[in-house]
Design a protein around this motif. Structure first.
Motif, PDB file in Angstrom:
ATOM      1  N   LEU A 197      22.087  -8.980   6.696  1.00  0.00           N
ATOM      2  CA  LEU A 197      20.943  -8.961   5.796  1.00  0.00           C
ATOM      3  C   LEU A 197      20.599  -7.515   5.464  1.00  0.00           C
ATOM      4  N   SER A 198      20.078  -7.287   4.283  1.00  0.00           N
ATOM      5  CA  SER A 198      19.701  -5.930   3.899  1.00  0.00           C
ATOM      6  C   SER A 198      18.704  -5.989   2.746  1.00  0.00           C
ATOM      7  N   GLY A 199      18.226  -4.811   2.350  1.00  0.00           N
ATOM      8  CA  GLY A 199      17.345  -4.715   1.190  1.00  0.00           C
ATOM      9  C   GLY A 199      15.995  -5.362   1.396  1.00  0.00           C
ATOM     10  N   VAL A 200      15.458  -5.931   0.318  1.00  0.00           N
ATOM     11  CA  VAL A 200      14.107  -6.497   0.344  1.00  0.00           C
ATOM     12  C   VAL A 200      14.007  -7.638   1.344  1.00  0.00           C
ATOM     13  N   GLU A 201      15.054  -8.432   1.468  1.00  0.00           N
ATOM     14  CA  GLU A 201      15.017  -9.581   2.377  1.00  0.00           C
ATOM     15  C   GLU A 201      14.764  -9.136   3.815  1.00  0.00           C
ATOM     16  N   ILE A 202      15.500  -8.140   4.286  1.00  0.00           N
ATOM     17  CA  ILE A 202      15.325  -7.699   5.661  1.00  0.00           C
ATOM     18  C   ILE A 202      13.996  -6.976   5.817  1.00  0.00           C
ATOM     19  N   TYR A 203      13.547  -6.302   4.764  1.00  0.00           N
ATOM     20  CA  TYR A 203      12.274  -5.586   4.836  1.00  0.00           C
ATOM     21  C   TYR A 203      11.118  -6.569   4.990  1.00  0.00           C
ATOM     22  N   LEU A 204      11.185  -7.694   4.317  1.00  0.00           N
ATOM     23  CA  LEU A 204      10.139  -8.708   4.442  1.00  0.00           C
ATOM     24  C   LEU A 204      10.108  -9.285   5.855  1.00  0.00           C
ATOM     25  N   TYR A 205      11.294  -9.478   6.449  1.00  0.00           N
ATOM     26  CA  TYR A 205      11.337  -9.925   7.844  1.00  0.00           C
ATOM     27  C   TYR A 205      10.664  -8.905   8.756  1.00  0.00           C
ATOM     28  N   ALA A 206      10.890  -7.612   8.488  1.00  0.00           N
ATOM     29  CA  ALA A 206      10.269  -6.560   9.296  1.00  0.00           C
ATOM     30  C   ALA A 206       8.756  -6.591   9.162  1.00  0.00           C
ATOM     31  N   LEU A 207       8.264  -6.834   7.954  1.00  0.00           N
ATOM     32  CA  LEU A 207       6.816  -6.924   7.738  1.00  0.00           C
ATOM     33  C   LEU A 207       6.217  -8.109   8.492  1.00  0.00           C
ATOM     34  N   LEU A 208       6.896  -9.245   8.424  1.00  0.00           N
ATOM     35  CA  LEU A 208       6.397 -10.446   9.086  1.00  0.00           C
ATOM     36  C   LEU A 208       6.415 -10.317  10.602  1.00  0.00           C
ATOM     37  N   ALA A 209       7.269  -9.447  11.128  1.00  0.00           N
ATOM     38  CA  ALA A 209       7.415  -9.307  12.579  1.00  0.00           C
ATOM     39  C   ALA A 209       6.358  -8.413  13.205  1.00  0.00           C
ATOM     40  N   ILE A 210       5.632  -7.613  12.405  1.00  0.00           N
ATOM     41  CA  ILE A 210       4.635  -6.685  12.954  1.00  0.00           C
ATOM     42  C   ILE A 210       3.692  -7.418  13.914  1.00  0.00           C
ATOM     43  N   PRO A 211       3.437  -6.903  15.133  1.00  0.00           N
ATOM     44  CA  PRO A 211       3.848  -5.607  15.674  1.00  0.00           C
ATOM     45  C   PRO A 211       5.143  -5.650  16.468  1.00  0.00           C
ATOM     46  N   CYS A 212       5.843  -6.788  16.457  1.00  0.00           N
ATOM     47  CA  CYS A 212       7.100  -6.881  17.202  1.00  0.00           C
ATOM     48  C   CYS A 212       8.216  -6.146  16.469  1.00  0.00           C
TER      49      CYS A 212
END
Length: 243
Positions: A134-149
């Motif tokens: 995964l990369s780009g916007v898709e992975i970035y959205l996963y990172a946002l949803l994971a906060i603070p993990c």
């Protein structure tokens, strides 16, 4: 106290490593002396640095020259076949980092129930059958949803492409969640691999530092601010305005 057993878990995969970098923060408990006597590798380097969790990680990473980097944190363990598998996934799929899910244990090696991690949701969404990139916007959205993990979970079960990580040090101003901040800072320029293979252990144990040493006020808000700064830095193409 965890060092002898940790070194024992390293021995099966030491032959895969081109180099070993040891970073110690002025310990006085015999750690360095024990490793100098018992850590056997043709290319091992020892360094002493002031205390600082991700400061020490970044310094150690700077000293590496290899194509792939594994961070071997004391108390955690990875099996040699999984380490090889992670590297092969990274090469085959062209990833900058490859993550797997560790098993959780306590100081007596007993299994510990773990909460759901971001990697669990990603693998479930992808069918849990084979490694995925995964990369780009898709992975970035996963990172946002994971906060603070941390999107990547524990580095004890991951490998990083050397040149990519050396050019992108882990943020040091976010306490003990520098890896979470790393995904928010560099997520849009990093390709991630995730594999359902599991053969590593993350140990829950007492730390050599106190929680107050790395406590960050308003941590969630600061992570969100970092995410906004990343987007505003120009990683997205400018909008096309209608006439």
């Amino acid at each position: 106290s965890l060092l002898p057993a940790h070194l024992k878990t390293m021995r099966p995969w030491l032959g895969q490593a081109d180099e070993i970098v040891v970073v110690d923060s002025h310990s006085s408990d015999g750690t360095v002396e024990y490793l100098q006597k018992n850590l056997r590798h043709p290319n091992v380097k020892f360094f002493s640095r002031p205390r600082g969790l991700y400061q020490a990680w970044n310094f150690g990473i700077e000293q590496t020259t290899s194509d792939w980097i594994y961070v071997s944190t004391v108390g955690d363990a990875i099996a040699a076949p999984l380490l090889k598998h992670l590297r092969e996934v990274g090469e085959t799929l062209g990833c900058d980092v490859v993550a797997s899910r560790p098993n959780f244990i306590d100081e007596q090696d007993r299994p510990v129930a773990a909460t759901i991690w971001p990697i669990d949701r990603i693998l479930q969404a992808m069918g849990n059958r084979r490694p995925v990139k995964l990369s780009g916007v898709e992975i970035y959205l996963y990172a946002l949803l994971a906060i603070p993990c941390a999107l990547l979970g524990s580095s004890a079960s991951n490998v990083y492409r050397g040149p990519h990580l050396r050019a992108r040090p882990l943020p040091t101003e976010f306490g003990t969640v520098g890896d979470t901040a790393w995904s928010l800072r560099y997520g849009l320029e990093t390709s991630y691999g995730f594999t359902p293979e599991r053969a590593s252990f993350f140990r829950l144990h007492a730390k050599a530092y106190t929680k107050s040493e790395y406590e960050v006020e308003n941590l969630g808000a600061k992570l969100a601010e970092l995410a906004v700064r990343t987007v505003e830095s120009g990683v997205f193409p400018p909008p096309v305005l209608a006439d």
